[in-house]
Design a protein around this motif. Structure first.
Motif, PDB file in Angstrom:
ATOM      1  N   CYS A 172      13.310  57.756 -26.255  1.00 34.10           N
ATOM      2  CA  CYS A 172      14.630  58.367 -26.081  1.00 34.10           C
ATOM      3  C   CYS A 172      14.620  59.671 -26.851  1.00 34.10           C
ATOM      4  O   CYS A 172      14.407  59.680 -28.073  1.00 34.10           O
ATOM      5  CB  CYS A 172      15.724  57.432 -26.600  1.00 34.10           C
ATOM      6  N   THR A 173      14.816  60.779 -26.166  1.00 35.83           N
ATOM      7  CA  THR A 173      14.704  62.077 -26.821  1.00 35.83           C
ATOM      8  C   THR A 173      15.578  63.118 -26.119  1.00 35.83           C
ATOM      9  O   THR A 173      15.950  62.933 -24.967  1.00 35.83           O
ATOM     10  CB  THR A 173      13.225  62.549 -26.808  1.00 35.83           C
ATOM     11  N   ASP A 174      15.850  64.219 -26.840  1.00 39.12           N
ATOM     12  CA  ASP A 174      16.536  65.329 -26.174  1.00 39.12           C
ATOM     13  C   ASP A 174      15.613  66.547 -26.089  1.00 39.12           C
ATOM     14  O   ASP A 174      16.008  67.601 -25.645  1.00 39.12           O
ATOM     15  CB  ASP A 174      17.845  65.675 -26.902  1.00 39.12           C
ATOM     16  N   ASP A 175      14.362  66.373 -26.558  1.00 41.10           N
ATOM     17  CA  ASP A 175      13.436  67.510 -26.524  1.00 41.10           C
ATOM     18  C   ASP A 175      11.994  66.986 -26.579  1.00 41.10           C
ATOM     19  O   ASP A 175      11.593  66.389 -27.573  1.00 41.10           O
ATOM     20  CB  ASP A 175      13.719  68.414 -27.738  1.00 41.10           C
ATOM     21  N   VAL A 176      11.244  67.209 -25.507  1.00 43.98           N
ATOM     22  CA  VAL A 176       9.872  66.672 -25.490  1.00 43.98           C
ATOM     23  C   VAL A 176       8.841  67.724 -25.903  1.00 43.98           C
ATOM     24  O   VAL A 176       7.646  67.468 -25.877  1.00 43.98           O
ATOM     25  CB  VAL A 176       9.481  66.124 -24.083  1.00 43.98           C
ATOM     26  N   SER A 177       9.312  68.911 -26.318  1.00 46.00           N
ATOM     27  CA  SER A 177       8.371  70.028 -26.495  1.00 46.00           C
ATOM     28  C   SER A 177       7.268  69.771 -27.522  1.00 46.00           C
ATOM     29  O   SER A 177       6.188  70.329 -27.420  1.00 46.00           O
ATOM     30  CB  SER A 177       9.131  71.312 -26.834  1.00 46.00           C
ATOM     31  N   GLN A 178       7.544  68.927 -28.513  1.00 43.21           N
ATOM     32  CA  GLN A 178       6.498  68.693 -29.518  1.00 43.21           C
ATOM     33  C   GLN A 178       5.741  67.386 -29.280  1.00 43.21           C
ATOM     34  O   GLN A 178       4.897  66.995 -30.078  1.00 43.21           O
ATOM     35  CB  GLN A 178       7.127  68.627 -30.909  1.00 43.21           C
ATOM     36  N   LEU A 179       6.074  66.730 -28.188  1.00 40.37           N
ATOM     37  CA  LEU A 179       5.492  65.402 -27.970  1.00 40.37           C
ATOM     38  C   LEU A 179       4.255  65.462 -27.077  1.00 40.37           C
ATOM     39  O   LEU A 179       4.181  66.242 -26.124  1.00 40.37           O
ATOM     40  CB  LEU A 179       6.547  64.472 -27.369  1.00 40.37           C
ATOM     41  N   ALA A 180       3.284  64.624 -27.414  1.00 44.00           N
ATOM     42  CA  ALA A 180       2.014  64.614 -26.691  1.00 44.00           C
ATOM     43  C   ALA A 180       2.175  63.929 -25.337  1.00 44.00           C
ATOM     44  O   ALA A 180       3.137  63.182 -25.114  1.00 44.00           O
ATOM     45  CB  ALA A 180       0.976  63.869 -27.525  1.00 44.00           C
ATOM     46  N   GLU A 181       1.199  64.171 -24.475  1.00 46.40           N
ATOM     47  CA  GLU A 181       1.233  63.624 -23.115  1.00 46.40           C
ATOM     48  C   GLU A 181       1.386  62.099 -23.122  1.00 46.40           C
ATOM     49  O   GLU A 181       2.141  61.535 -22.343  1.00 46.40           O
ATOM     50  CB  GLU A 181      -0.063  64.055 -22.395  1.00 46.40           C
ATOM     51  N   GLU A 182       0.672  61.437 -24.057  1.00 45.86           N
ATOM     52  CA  GLU A 182       0.741  59.965 -24.060  1.00 45.86           C
ATOM     53  C   GLU A 182       2.144  59.462 -24.393  1.00 45.86           C
ATOM     54  O   GLU A 182       2.526  58.374 -23.987  1.00 45.86           O
ATOM     55  CB  GLU A 182      -0.293  59.357 -25.030  1.00 45.86           C
ATOM     56  N   VAL A 183       2.922  60.273 -25.109  1.00 41.26           N
ATOM     57  CA  VAL A 183       4.298  59.872 -25.416  1.00 41.26           C
ATOM     58  C   VAL A 183       5.207  60.230 -24.240  1.00 41.26           C
ATOM     59  O   VAL A 183       6.055  59.440 -23.818  1.00 41.26           O
ATOM     60  CB  VAL A 183       4.784  60.559 -26.715  1.00 41.26           C
ATOM     61  N   ARG A 184       4.976  61.398 -23.675  1.00 43.88           N
ATOM     62  CA  ARG A 184       5.798  61.826 -22.529  1.00 43.88           C
ATOM     63  C   ARG A 184       5.597  60.936 -21.316  1.00 43.88           C
ATOM     64  O   ARG A 184       6.433  60.908 -20.413  1.00 43.88           O
ATOM     65  CB  ARG A 184       5.405  63.238 -22.105  1.00 43.88           C
ATOM     66  N   SER A 185       4.447  60.266 -21.266  1.00 44.88           N
ATOM     67  CA  SER A 185       4.191  59.457 -20.071  1.00 44.88           C
ATOM     68  C   SER A 185       4.427  57.961 -20.312  1.00 44.88           C
ATOM     69  O   SER A 185       3.914  57.124 -19.577  1.00 44.88           O
ATOM     70  CB  SER A 185       2.770  59.715 -19.565  1.00 44.88           C
ATOM     71  N   LEU A 186       5.203  57.631 -21.323  1.00 51.87           N
ATOM     72  CA  LEU A 186       5.569  56.225 -21.529  1.00 51.87           C
ATOM     73  C   LEU A 186       6.400  55.745 -20.330  1.00 51.87           C
ATOM     74  O   LEU A 186       7.003  56.575 -19.635  1.00 51.87           O
ATOM     75  CB  LEU A 186       6.367  56.080 -22.833  1.00 51.87           C
ATOM     76  N   PRO A 187       6.450  54.426 -20.095  1.00 57.37           N
ATOM     77  CA  PRO A 187       7.118  53.928 -18.879  1.00 57.37           C
ATOM     78  C   PRO A 187       8.559  54.440 -18.699  1.00 57.37           C
ATOM     79  O   PRO A 187       9.009  54.626 -17.577  1.00 57.37           O
ATOM     80  CB  PRO A 187       7.118  52.415 -19.075  1.00 57.37           C
ATOM     81  N   LEU A 188       9.264  54.665 -19.809  1.00 55.80           N
ATOM     82  CA  LEU A 188      10.635  55.179 -19.673  1.00 55.80           C
ATOM     83  C   LEU A 188      10.815  56.356 -20.619  1.00 55.80           C
ATOM     84  O   LEU A 188      10.538  56.248 -21.815  1.00 55.80           O
ATOM     85  CB  LEU A 188      11.643  54.077 -20.060  1.00 55.80           C
ATOM     86  N   VAL A 189      11.245  57.496 -20.077  1.00 56.35           N
ATOM     87  CA  VAL A 189      11.593  58.634 -20.936  1.00 56.35           C
ATOM     88  C   VAL A 189      13.021  59.011 -20.567  1.00 56.35           C
ATOM     89  O   VAL A 189      13.306  59.318 -19.415  1.00 56.35           O
ATOM     90  CB  VAL A 189      10.631  59.828 -20.744  1.00 56.35           C
TER      91      VAL A 189
END
Ligand code: CTP
Length: 447
Positions: free
Chosen positions: A160-177
């Motif tokens: 759960c986030t309001d900004d993915v800019s600092q997050l790695a691909e493996e976090v951005r591609s979790l089953p639910l964003v």
């Protein structure tokens, strides 16, 4: 008489272990079983062992197959044991094939076929899979995601986030964003929160209200009262609420505390902790800048940890000196806090716009403990005395910057239903109390 020796962890004893022991026993007349000590397992990277040594020994004893049970405590002990017990045959499962050939110099080495389809890791995984959602936008969550892979039984459910800019691909591609916190809670048994400190209280409260366990970066709240309220809610709901301050869960830091409490440096008169990380805010986007934690929130809890855990939370007076560069939202680049106790004093120095030596010194009437920078990722410390010949250097294992131990402990708390032995509620509340004083400008001198 043919003596046989074998070693293992024997966590959650299963039929693969029993078959191995039966065949080991059949190789000779007398079977010695070495069971690994808890610390030895941690030092070789087995951080998820569920049963303490005493229970694992008891399980091996109950098989009735061992004539003698010993504890394996250090690297190289097998050679000592083989000589000491005059062992003829060393045996282990085929997962170790080749690894113990060096023992052929001392006895016969036999690798027995491993039983397919069962392992302690597998049982641990099936027994305790906890789905954990990540909350926040900090790059720290990338490390948490990476480290969670080392902890059997944690599965990441989403973000759960309001900004993915600092997050790695493996976090951005979790089953639910999602930016909808309730949706994340729908799919999670627990949440790991690394959001801005002012959001913690509401996010923890919402998770606990829905019966979800919470592992949250310190401070848990921005006042002592709110912190205690959250712990009371956790208790009411039968949930775990714990601080994820990784330093608290590292073996070196834990041992340091035990050493201090056992009087090795005499009475403690002073604790001085410094934590700094120079930040180049010009490289951040506007949103990232707005999401930055102020320095006292970012580093204050870590620096206060040894102060409160060694000297207690009942300080008599506090003085805060801070370099504040922005009022709303409040942002400091450097803060120094002095705590006065009846017989001791402590100071913490934290900076994100100032660089200093990130060391920890605990001074006592007989000697002192010195932890070099960066002390919060401690794997080593020294106990020093007036006579340097008495000095002692202590080394410990620290994998994954300590994050994986924190996660493994969180899982253990969920599983046993017992709150953290590593950070007490009083320490959490005291940290929040300092945040509250800071926020209100109490005891504060601006520079
Ligand atoms: N063993 C076996 N067959 C299995 C599991 C273990 O023969 N299915 C053997 C190992 O080779 C070792 C002994 O049992 O000789 C003790 O192994 P241990 O490491 O305690 O068990 P594992 O189930 O392999 O544990 P983990 O999954 O934590 O590695």
């Amino acid at each position: 008489m043919v003596k046989v020796i074998t070693y293992g962890t024997y966590d959650l004893l299963h039929h693969g272990h029993i078959r191995l022991l039966e065949r080991a026993k059949a190789l000779g007349d007398y079977l010695i079983v070495g069971v690994t000590a808890d610390d030895f397992d941690i030092s070789r990277g087995k951080i998820n062992v569920q049963q303490p040594l005493i229970e694992r020994i008891e399980a091996v004893r109950q098989t009735g197959l061992a004539d003698e049970i010993i504890v394996e405590e250090y690297e190289g002990q097998k050679i000592d044991d083989i000589r000491r017990y005059e062992v003829d045959i060393f045996t282990v499962g085929s997962d170790w094939t080749g690894k113990f050939d060096y023992l052929r110099e001392y006895c016969q080495v036999i690798y027995l076929p491993r039983t397919e389809g069962i392992s302690s890791s597998g049982i641990r995984h099936d027994r305790r899979e906890t789905s954990m959602g990540l909350v926040g936008s900090s790059a720290y969550l990338n490390k948490v995601a990476r480290e969670s892979a080392y902890v059997n039984g944690i599965r990441l459910s989403g973000l759960c986030t309001d900004d993915v800019s600092q997050l790695a691909e493996e976090v951005r591609s979790l089953p639910l964003v999602t930016d909808d916190y309730q949706r994340l809670l729908d799919v999670s048994d627990a949440v790991f929160i690394y959001s801005q400190p002012q959001l913690h209280f509401a996010q923890i409260q919402a998770a606990l209200t829905r019966g979800k366990h919470v592992f949250c970066e310190s401070p848990l709240a921005l006042s002592e009262r709110e912190c205690r309220q959250l712990y009371a809610l956790a208790q009411e709901k039968g949930c775990i609420l714990a601080e994820s301050l990784r330093t608290a869960y590292s073996m070196a830091y834990h041992r340091l505390q035990l050493l201090v409490k056992s009087g090795r440096i005499g009475d403690v008169v002073s604790v001085d902790a410094t934590c700094t990380s120079l930040l180049d805010a010009s490289k951040l986007t506007e949103k990232q800048r707005a999401n930055l934690w102020n320095t006292i929130s970012e580093w204050g809890p870590t620096a206060m940890l040894p102060v409160f855990q060694i000297l207690g939370t009942q300080y008599a007076d506090i003085q805060i000196v801070s370099h504040i560069v922005r009022e709303r939202p409040l942002y400091d680049t450097f803060t120094k806090i002095s705590f006065l106790y009846p017989h001791a004093v402590a100071s913490i120095k934290v900076g994100s716009g100032v660089k200093s030596e990130g060391e920890l010194v605990v001074s006592g009437t007989r000697g002192y403990i010195y932890v070099p920078a960066p002390w919060w990722k401690m794997d080593y410390f020294e106990v020093r005395y007036e006579n340097p010949a008495e000095n002692k250097r202590c080394f410990y294992q620290l994998d994954g910057e300590g994050i994986r131990y924190a996660l493994a402990n969180f899982l253990k708390m969920i599983q046993t239903g017992k709150p953290s032995l590593y950070i007490s509620q009083d320490v959490s509340a005291a940290i929040c109390g300092v945040m509250e004083a800071y926020g209100r400008g109490e005891h504060l001198v601006r520079i």
